[in-house]
Design a protein around this motif. Sequence first.
Motif, PDB file in Angstrom:
ATOM      1  N   PRO A 171       0.850  -1.201   0.000  1.00 22.41           N
ATOM      2  CA  PRO A 171       0.000   0.000   0.000  1.00 22.41           C
ATOM      3  C   PRO A 171       0.883   1.247   0.000  1.00 22.41           C
ATOM      4  CG  PRO A 171      -0.740  -1.575   1.655  1.00 22.41           C
ATOM      5  CD  PRO A 171       0.580  -2.073   1.134  1.00 22.41           C
ATOM      6  N   LEU A 172       0.298   2.379  -0.403  1.00 19.24           N
ATOM      7  CA  LEU A 172       1.029   3.638  -0.507  1.00 19.24           C
ATOM      8  C   LEU A 172       0.275   4.734   0.238  1.00 19.24           C
ATOM      9  CD1 LEU A 172       3.309   5.364  -1.822  1.00 19.24           C
ATOM     10  CD2 LEU A 172       1.767   5.648  -3.786  1.00 19.24           C
ATOM     11  N   VAL A 173       0.959   5.428   1.143  1.00 21.65           N
ATOM     12  CA  VAL A 173       0.363   6.571   1.833  1.00 21.65           C
ATOM     13  C   VAL A 173       0.389   7.740   0.849  1.00 21.65           C
ATOM     14  CG1 VAL A 173       0.582   8.199   3.741  1.00 21.65           C
ATOM     15  CG2 VAL A 173       1.059   5.764   4.109  1.00 21.65           C
ATOM     16  N   ARG A 174      -0.793   8.241   0.492  1.00 22.15           N
ATOM     17  CA  ARG A 174      -0.907   9.343  -0.465  1.00 22.15           C
ATOM     18  C   ARG A 174      -0.886  10.702   0.217  1.00 22.15           C
ATOM     19  NH1 ARG A 174      -0.117   8.736  -5.915  1.00 22.15           N
ATOM     20  NH2 ARG A 174      -0.680   6.638  -6.503  1.00 22.15           N
ATOM     21  N   ALA A 175      -1.301  10.757   1.480  1.00 25.40           N
ATOM     22  CA  ALA A 175      -1.294  12.015   2.245  1.00 25.40           C
ATOM     23  C   ALA A 175      -1.317  11.662   3.724  1.00 25.40           C
ATOM     24  CB  ALA A 175      -2.507  12.874   1.881  1.00 25.40           C
TER      25      ALA A 175
END
Length: 164
Positions: A105-109
């Motif tokens: 997963p990727l933290v976008r903000a």
Amino acid sequence: MKGFLAFLVLQTISVPAYSPPAALPEPAPDQLSLVVATTVSETDPQPLCDRPNCTSLFLGRYREAVTLAGPITPMDFVARVEMGSPWIRPYRLALIVEQRPGKEPLVRAMTGFSQRSGKACFQAGQLSGLRWSPEGPGISREAGALCVSETPQAGDAQGSNSGR
């Protein structure tokens, strides 16, 4: 000469981290979750460019996650997060996390909580490009910002991540 050296030292210390534009792929709005979680660690930095002050995608570890909107995120999870350097201690943060099939997963903000208000607010610029506007209990809009409450009222959020 001493003044010049002091100037150079200050310039080195105060150089902000550089985030290369378009370094990350376009987000998938249907895969975004609004999550409140506590940081555990940030390891395995993957630099996003060759500049010495360039940000990296760290492998962030999080615990005690509560999903407020979007697909349920496990209570303990890992996600890539763009940072200049790791946190120096654990923090409770509001995160927008993108699930990426076949990848971490990727933290976008991300944003922290105000001790005064108990809210974490994403400024409009942090969310531009996401094409996503979550709604639900514990989520509010204040002066153009998307805010979440640290402690939603009982029964308001998916608190246990049970999928309610």
